[in-house]
Motif scaffolding. Structure first.
Motif, short mmCIF file in Angstrom:
data_model
loop_
_atom_site.label_atom_id
_atom_site.label_comp_id
_atom_site.label_asym_id
_atom_site.label_seq_id
_atom_site.Cartn_x
_atom_site.Cartn_y
_atom_site.Cartn_z
N MET A 237 16.67 0.74 36.59
CA MET A 237 15.72 0.59 37.69
C MET A 237 15.43 1.92 38.38
N ASP A 238 16.32 2.91 38.17
CA ASP A 238 16.03 4.23 38.74
C ASP A 238 15.17 5.09 37.81
N GLY A 239 14.75 4.51 36.67
CA GLY A 239 13.88 5.21 35.74
C GLY A 239 14.60 5.89 34.59
N LEU A 261 20.18 -9.07 34.81
CA LEU A 261 20.20 -7.61 34.71
C LEU A 261 18.75 -7.11 34.59
N GLU A 262 18.23 -6.50 35.65
CA GLU A 262 16.84 -6.05 35.66
C GLU A 262 16.73 -4.67 35.00
N ARG A 274 6.73 -3.32 31.93
CA ARG A 274 7.10 -4.51 32.71
C ARG A 274 8.57 -4.40 33.11
N ILE A 275 8.93 -5.21 34.11
CA ILE A 275 10.33 -5.32 34.52
C ILE A 275 10.81 -6.71 34.15
N PHE A 276 11.86 -6.77 33.34
CA PHE A 276 12.42 -8.05 32.92
C PHE A 276 13.85 -8.19 33.44
N SER A 277 14.25 -9.45 33.64
CA SER A 277 15.63 -9.77 34.02
C SER A 277 16.33 -10.31 32.79
N TYR A 278 17.34 -9.58 32.33
CA TYR A 278 18.03 -9.94 31.09
C TYR A 278 19.34 -10.67 31.39
#
Length: 290
Positions: A237-239, A261-262, A274-278
């Motif tokens: 998430m921090d890139g 876990l994003e 995209r941002i997914f939640s695993y």
């Protein structure tokens, strides 16, 4: 859920149409499963729990949409963060798993019963044949009488065997249809689901997973995990760009259990981000083996 969360973030109304289509397909499957398991009290109780979990998730989805429309993305996001999404998802998957295990158990039980019935019928036929041989030393009248009785017995055995075969065939067809319905529910889940073997070979993606990652053919996703590096790019998430060894599936294959876990996900070829939640874990059989 995926369509709802994308709508929460983007406000794109097309996501709601996708959600409504998935809900309609799921409702059809749920009704069919209930009909197929109507004679099984235990399965009906599991179906009730499946229905409750599905209804709760639908209510959460509708509440999220309402908040997005009336109070904005921050209110909707705050509600989504506090809603029991993981708990209802776990209950839904547990009910589905229990129903599938019960149907498999019933199929195995009926197959074993059929095998035992056939063995009994074979033994009965052999005994009837021995009786006939013993009676060959009797008078002509007795031979004819026993011969007629044997023919009637053989006919009865054939009829009974045909009846048993027909019943097994019908029940087997019902069980296969029930399994197909469960597979339909799996394919129509809003969450993307991928299945891999322990060596990292991807075996199956449901429709939601295929759409999430933008795959257009089986060759694009039925590959080994390291081969996805030319197609996908995952980041924290921090890139920070993550190597394949730190991707969710690689961590799960090492024995970790992941929840919510994003990660950022970029399709290398078309640049879609995209941002997914695993989440995920190793599947184990009744003996605890992976």
């Amino acid at each position: 859920e995926l369509s709802t969360q994308n709508y929460r973030i983007s406000g794109d109304a097309e996501r709601l149409a996708e959600r409504d289509a998935a809900i309609s397909a799921r409702e059809t499957s749920l009704r069919r499963i209930k009909e197929l398991t109507a004679d099984n009290t235990g399965q009906q109780e599991r179906w009730r729990r499946l229905r409750e979990a599905a209804d709760e998730r639908l209510a959460i989805s509708r509440r999220t949409v309402l908040l997005r429309e009336t109070e904005g993305v921050e209110a909707a996001s705050a509600y989504a963060a506090s809603a029991p999404l993981r708990e209802t998802r776990d209950r839904l998957f547990q009910a589905l798993g229990e129903m599938e295990a019960e149907e498999r158990r019933l199929l195995e039980k009926r197959s074993a019963e059929q095998t035992r019935a056939r063995e009994i019928l074979v033994a009965a036929g052999a005994l009837a044949t021995l009786v006939l041989v013993a009676l060959l030393s009797a008078t002509y009248f007795l031979i004819r009488r026993q011969f007629s009785e044997l023919k009637r017995a053989q006919q009865a055995i054939r009829e009974q065997n045909e009846l048993l075969e027909q019943r097994v065939h019908e029940r087997t067809a019902q069980l296969r249809e029930s399994e197909a319905q469960l597979q339909t529910v799996f394919e129509n889940l809003a969450e993307g689901v991928a299945v891999s073997d322990l060596g990292g070979q991807l075996l199956h993606f449901n429709r939601a997973a295929i759409e999430m990652f933008g795959f257009t053919s089986r060759d694009e996703y039925l590959r080994r995990l390291p081969e996805f590096a030319d197609t996908l790019e995952l980041s924290a998430m921090d890139g920070t760009i993550l190597p394949v060894e730190q991707w969710p599936l690689a961590r799960i294959l090492r024995g970790e259990t992941l929840r919510d876990l994003e990660m950022g996900t970029r399709h290398v070829r078309n640049g879609d981000r995209r941002i997914f939640s695993y989440g995920g874990t190793l599947a184990r059989d009744a003996a605890g083996a992976s």
